[in-house]
Design an enzyme around this catalytic site. Structure first.
Site, short mmCIF file in Angstrom:
data_model
loop_
_atom_site.label_atom_id
_atom_site.label_comp_id
_atom_site.label_asym_id
_atom_site.label_seq_id
_atom_site.Cartn_x
_atom_site.Cartn_y
_atom_site.Cartn_z
N GLN A 160 0.81 -1.11 0.05
CA GLN A 160 -0.18 0.21 -0.13
C GLN A 160 0.85 1.37 -0.13
OE1 GLN A 160 -3.18 0.29 -0.24
NE2 GLN A 160 -3.66 -2.05 -0.25
N TYR A 189 -5.31 -13.77 -2.21
CA TYR A 189 -4.34 -12.90 -2.91
C TYR A 189 -3.48 -12.04 -1.76
CZ TYR A 189 -8.18 -13.24 -6.19
OH TYR A 189 -9.19 -14.08 -6.88
N GLU A 210 -1.20 -17.00 -2.55
CA GLU A 210 -0.34 -16.03 -3.36
C GLU A 210 0.13 -16.80 -4.53
OE1 GLU A 210 0.52 -13.14 -5.41
OE2 GLU A 210 -0.37 -12.78 -3.75
N ASP A 257 -8.26 -9.55 -1.26
CA ASP A 257 -7.79 -8.51 -1.52
C ASP A 257 -7.15 -8.42 -3.00
OD1 ASP A 257 -6.66 -5.87 -1.45
OD2 ASP A 257 -5.06 -6.68 0.06
N CYS A 284 -9.46 -2.29 -4.42
CA CYS A 284 -8.76 -0.86 -5.22
C CYS A 284 -9.67 -0.49 -6.17
CB CYS A 284 -7.37 -1.15 -5.29
SG CYS A 284 -6.88 -2.21 -6.49
#
Length: 309
Positions: A160, A189, A210, A257, A284
């Site tokens: 971030q 994720y 991941e 995410d 996002c």
């Protein structure tokens, strides 16, 4: 970003909330959902911990003045190089580094600076060979700290860009999971393992999923010593199908995410096939969020709250 700076900040918050409301209604058919007021950033400027600069190149017509090795951005409409001396959004350290590097980095066309706001650690890529470059470069990773936990972040890994807001968002995610200490949390994720690490104190087990090898290498470092965190390089939907069985799903929580493209269809299908008790979706991109929420709410889920940040 830059295109918002002429707008008063309290009005920015209203406009950005309306972007979320519009996407939910227009794409998801979720106009009835209550979207909470935007959670403001404590820093309106100087918050970005990551900068990507373009380096000046000779103009094609050679009629313009040209200074080699200068840092700038690319104009979003003309796509031409725009030199800058300071970026109002960047952390002060990045602007100091920008000034120090000006005119000394002609050997590259792109340059990335990343800074740990809570650690003071940093990264400059790519590796510079010229003697006049005033900074050490080519670091493989840097470290940042969130809520008292330190994370290794490699050059290609996502993190971030607003450190304080990342901490606020992490607290929101943890609270929304409503953990009692008995649950299994799937961090889908997972990236460098940020959420996996931060929820490990209150979950019985955390499974972080991941696909990126670079991010997973960081995650292995970041979860070291946490016995209840398991890392898997796999497709999220495969892990969910294995864990969210009808017998176990009531004790499972899922953090989604995903990148801007949103969740893969198989991920949503796996969640619908064997629904976990709670999902917390950190997005996002409001449009892909709305698309995915429509799929989930057409299935067995209902939306409890939407909190823009």
């Amino acid at each position: 970003g830059c295109q918002w700076q002429h707008v008063r900040y309290d009005h920015q918050l209203d406009m950005k909330r309306e972007i979320v409301v519009d996407a939910l209604d227009r794409i998801g058919g979720l106009g009835h959902i209550n979207v909470r007021p935007m959670l403001a950033s404590t820093d309106q400027l100087e918050y970005r911990n990551h900068a990507r600069f373009t380096i000046s190149r000779p103009p094609r017509d050679r009629e313009e003045a040209w200074r080699p090795g200068r840092l700038g951005y690319v104009h979003r409409e003309t796509r031409r190089y725009v030199e800058i001396d300071r970026c109002l959004l960047m952390a002060p350290w990045i602007n100091e580094s920008l000034a120090a590097l000006q005119g000394h980095v002609a050997e590259t066309t792109q340059l990335s600076l990343r800074y740990g706001a809570n650690t003071g650690d940093w990264l400059l890529q790519p590796t510079m060979r010229a003697a006049e470059v005033p900074m050490v470069s080519g670091q493989k990773h840097y470290t940042e700290s969130l809520l008292g936990h330190t994370f290794q972040v490699s050059s290609p890994s996502f993190f971030q860009v607003n450190t304080k807001q990342a901490e606020q968002m992490a607290v929101m995610v943890i609270d929304a999971l409503q953990l009692t200490g008995c649950e299994t949390v799937v961090d889908a994720y997972a990236g460098v393992g940020t959420f996996a690490v931060l929820v490990s104190d209150t979950a019985a087990q955390v499974i972080a999923v991941e696909e990126s090898s670079a991010a997973l290498a960081d995650a292995h470092v970041n979860v070291e010593g946490l016995d209840n965190v398991e890392l898997q390089r796999a497709k999220t939907e495969d892990v969910l199908m294995e864990i969210c069985t009808p017998a176990a799903s009531a004790n499972v929580r899922v953090i989604l995410d995903p990148p801007r493209a949103g969740c893969m269809p198989g991920t949503l299908a796996a969640l619908i096939a064997a629904p976990p008790e709670r999902i917390v979706y950190a997005s996002c991109d409001p449009e892909t969020l709305a698309r995915d929420l429509k799929v989930l709410t057409d299935g067995p889920f209902r939306i409890e709250s939407v909190q823009p940040i």
